[in-house]
Structure formats: C-alpha cells, structure tokens
Design a protein around this motif. Sequence first.
Motif, PDB file in Angstrom:
ATOM      1  N   SER A 115      20.451  28.792  21.210  1.00 15.57           N
ATOM      2  CA  SER A 115      20.504  27.337  21.010  1.00 15.57           C
ATOM      3  C   SER A 115      19.200  26.742  21.512  1.00 15.57           C
ATOM      4  N   GLY A 116      19.037  25.438  21.227  1.00 14.92           N
ATOM      5  CA  GLY A 116      17.843  24.763  21.701  1.00 14.92           C
ATOM      6  C   GLY A 116      17.810  24.641  23.220  1.00 14.92           C
ATOM      7  N   GLY A 117      18.941  24.253  23.771  1.00 14.68           N
ATOM      8  CA  GLY A 117      18.998  24.094  25.232  1.00 14.68           C
ATOM      9  C   GLY A 117      18.616  25.378  25.948  1.00 14.68           C
ATOM     10  N   ASN A 137      14.900  25.987  25.768  1.00 11.49           N
ATOM     11  CA  ASN A 137      14.197  25.153  26.748  1.00 11.49           C
ATOM     12  C   ASN A 137      14.413  25.649  28.174  1.00 11.49           C
ATOM     13  N   PHE A 147      14.828  14.254  25.116  1.00 11.58           N
ATOM     14  CA  PHE A 147      16.073  15.032  25.110  1.00 11.58           C
ATOM     15  C   PHE A 147      15.733  16.502  24.958  1.00 11.58           C
ATOM     16  N   HIS A 148      16.275  17.319  25.872  1.00 12.04           N
ATOM     17  CA  HIS A 148      15.908  18.735  25.849  1.00 12.04           C
ATOM     18  C   HIS A 148      17.099  19.682  25.893  1.00 12.04           C
ATOM     19  N   GLY A 149      18.313  19.146  25.821  1.00 13.73           N
ATOM     20  CA  GLY A 149      19.481  20.033  25.821  1.00 13.73           C
ATOM     21  C   GLY A 149      20.468  19.617  26.890  1.00 13.73           C
ATOM     22  N   GLU A 160       8.606  16.229  23.668  1.00 11.27           N
ATOM     23  CA  GLU A 160       8.825  16.331  22.223  1.00 11.27           C
ATOM     24  C   GLU A 160       7.648  15.599  21.572  1.00 11.27           C
ATOM     25  N   GLU A 203      16.247  12.335  19.523  1.00 10.74           N
ATOM     26  CA  GLU A 203      17.412  11.605  20.040  1.00 10.74           C
ATOM     27  C   GLU A 203      16.976  10.275  20.660  1.00 10.74           C
ATOM     28  N   ASP A 254       8.623  20.748  22.945  1.00 10.93           N
ATOM     29  CA  ASP A 254       9.989  20.948  22.480  1.00 10.93           C
ATOM     30  C   ASP A 254      10.018  20.524  21.013  1.00 10.93           C
ATOM     31  N   ILE A 311      12.369  21.531  18.898  1.00  9.00           N
ATOM     32  CA  ILE A 311      13.691  21.952  18.444  1.00  9.00           C
ATOM     33  C   ILE A 311      14.165  21.093  17.274  1.00  9.00           C
ATOM     34  N   GLN A 312      13.878  19.812  17.325  1.00 13.95           N
ATOM     35  CA  GLN A 312      14.248  18.932  16.205  1.00 13.95           C
ATOM     36  C   GLN A 312      13.072  18.703  15.254  1.00 13.95           C
ATOM     37  N   LYS A 327      17.620  24.634  16.143  1.00 11.33           N
ATOM     38  CA  LYS A 327      18.188  23.848  15.045  1.00 11.33           C
ATOM     39  C   LYS A 327      17.944  24.486  13.671  1.00 11.33           C
TER      40      LYS A 327
END
Length: 403
Positions: free
Chosen positions: A103-105, A108, A137-139, A189, A194, A222, A224-225, A251
């Motif tokens: 997962s992203g969290g 990270n 937002f990082h998880g 990010e 988010e 980050d 991730i998104q 993601k």
Amino acid sequence: MNEITRADFDTVMTPNYAPADMVLVRGAGSRAWDQAGTEYIDFAGGIAVNALGHAAPELVEVLIDQAKTLWHVSNAYATEPSIRLAKQLVDATFADRVFFANSGGEANEAALKLARRYAVDQFGADKAEIISFNQGFHGRTFFTVTVGGQPKYSDGFGPKPGMVTHLPFNDLDALGDAFSDQVCAVMVEPVQGEGGLVAGDPMFIRRLRDLCDKHNALLIFDEIQSGMGRTGDLYAYMGYDVTPDILTTAKALGGGFPIGAMLTTDQIASSFVVGTHGSTFGGNPLATAVAGRSFEIINQPDFLAGVKAKAARLFAGLVEINRDRHLFSEFRGKGLWAGCVLAPAYAGHSKTLVDAALAEGLMALRAGPDIVRFAPALNIADHDIDEGLRRFGRAVASVQLPS
Ligand code: PLP
C-alpha cells in the motif's frame, strides 16, 4: 433476492467508513453497476487507483495467468514478476533500487524508516528531524499520519513519533529558518492530493532540493497519488525537473491490485541491510505481475499524451458547466486529476455535490469539505468523459445550497 445488503455493512464493519448507500457488484472500463443494476460513470477511479478502468482485459489476462502459476512465496524467495517490475521502475526513473510494499502508507513507512536509518549510519542519531507540510497526506500508519499535515488524522491516538516539523506548503519564506543539519529528510507530495489538488510551486520544489543538498537531508517525493501517469508525466517529478532521493508510488501502480513501492538510489538503499525492514506480502507475484503490465501500458508516450488530451476535454467541460451557475471559484489540478473548488458562498458543501452526482449516476470524490475531486481512469473513453460531465452538470443544477 440478494443475501448481502448495504445495511449489513453497518452491522459487521468497524464504523470508520461511511460508504455510499448501495453495493457495487461489477465494473467494466469507466462504468460500474450496483446490486439494483443502476449504472454509474466512474470519475473516482477507486481514489486514483484504477488507471486502466475496471476489469481491464490486459490486466485480467496477466492476473489469471499468474494465478495459475505462482501466487505467494514470501521474500524468503525471489520471483520473476517482482524482479521484472523492479527493473521496469529502475529503467524508467532516477532510481537504482526498489522495495515493494502492499500500500501507499507502507511504502511511505519504508521511506521514512530508510531516511532515519541512513542518517544514523552516515551522520549519527541526532540527525532525525523530518520536515513535512500542512495539509499533506502520507497514509494511515502512525508514523505516516504523524508526518502528514492533517491533525484530524493524527491526533487522538496518544503520543506520536517525535522530531517531525510541519511547515506551510508552497511558502518559500517559511523554509529558510526551519532547516538545520538536524534535518534528515523532507517528505512532500509534489502535488498535494487529499490536501486539495495543490500543485507545488516549481520554485518551492527546487528550493527544497537545494536545502536538502545544503543540509545533507534526503528529499522524499510521495507520488502515491500523483504518479503513474496521473499528471500526464509518468511521475510528477519529471515535469518539475527536480530529482528526489526517494520516491514512493502505489495506488495506480497495480491498476487496482494492492501494491506499493519505494524507489531510491544505490547509496541510500545500502542502509537497508538484510533484516532492517520487510513485508510478508510485499512484491508478491500476483501484484507485481499485474503492476508490470499496467506499467508497460502507461509508460508509453502516446498513452501519456492521451492523458493530457483527455484532461483538456474534462477541464473544458467543467468550465462550461460552471458558466451558468457559478458554484465553483476555480478548477485545479494536473492531468486527469481535477479539483472543483466551491466558491466561498458554498464552502463546506462538497459532500452534498458528491451525493448529488451519485444520484445522477456519477461516482466522484471529495478533497476536504470545499473541493469535489475527479480521478478517473487514465484511458477513460471520450464519450464516458462527456456522459460523466452531463451527469455532473445535472447534479450541479439540482443541488440546493445555502448561500
Ligand atoms: N500518500 C498519498 C499522497 C496518498 O494520496 C495516499 C492515499 O490517499 C497515501 C499516501 C496512502 O496510501 P494507502 O491508502 O494506499 O496506504
């Protein structure tokens, strides 16, 4: 008669989610259907995950082939799909080394632990401060919510991991005083998702790189998104021309199959000696086989150019919808990633709009109380963009908002 109902959700699940009032049963491309057979256009993309839409035939094929071959062996053994995907990621980016998570969290979490360990190895235990940004937002792991810049996610769980400093995003003036040789890493990010689809100012991102270099700190992006083609670049850093030391991606990497990855250089990776970090499932053959195919499709100039063209179509349609009823003050975003910012008079009503969109047959997201967010499949058909916009137009026309 369905045996499973939406009401069951509220009796058997922990109450930390409040999903829409239906149960989805099927998806194909950029459309999905619920138990009642109602069809939805999907502008949510599973929160910026389903880059190739639902049940993409190319991914289904590789998933079934892999399922018949080898599912899981743990990281006590190497497998071909994980090595192949790591090579793809290394070939396409600044990185030399890859760590796989689920997962992203978790990606990270690995990045933060690596940055701390690298600092201990190279400079000693006092170099432990992590700088991150408000609204980031990082998880949801405890370390990643702490580094994230939203107290609503991090507070109320007792003492947090220490040595984390939050600064205002895109504020050049705030940076200078905050940096010292105690800083081991900056996590950012390049485009806050988010936090409201806020793109990092190129000067700000450049300055972060310079300050990290000056103070021997690692720059962690980050993505991730923002990664995997969402902005129209494979990774957003490529559009900034600033190279991080560590990058996290998740993601859309698996096109809907759970996977995360942390990318870094040979030198930094050398601190992750055997036993320092790990995951039972990370890099498993099913996830890495699907992600490998997904990566192959997305990392093509034509595909990425298509993202930019589709984004132009989406944003033009949004401007048109806003022409009569000025509900939105601004449309933010990069690539197929749009944030419709509610005008001050309607602030706080993004949920009303997302609910109205669903009632019209459109799946949409929020980014906080003031922003309606869209993150559709990157290969969404033009006619699905147009139909989704028509449905959103009807939703916008139908809502009664106090002004
Ligand atoms: N980082 C960013 C930028 C995100 O947008 C998210 C999820 O929204 C995460 C990390 C956490 O990823 P996951 O939910 O897969 O743990």
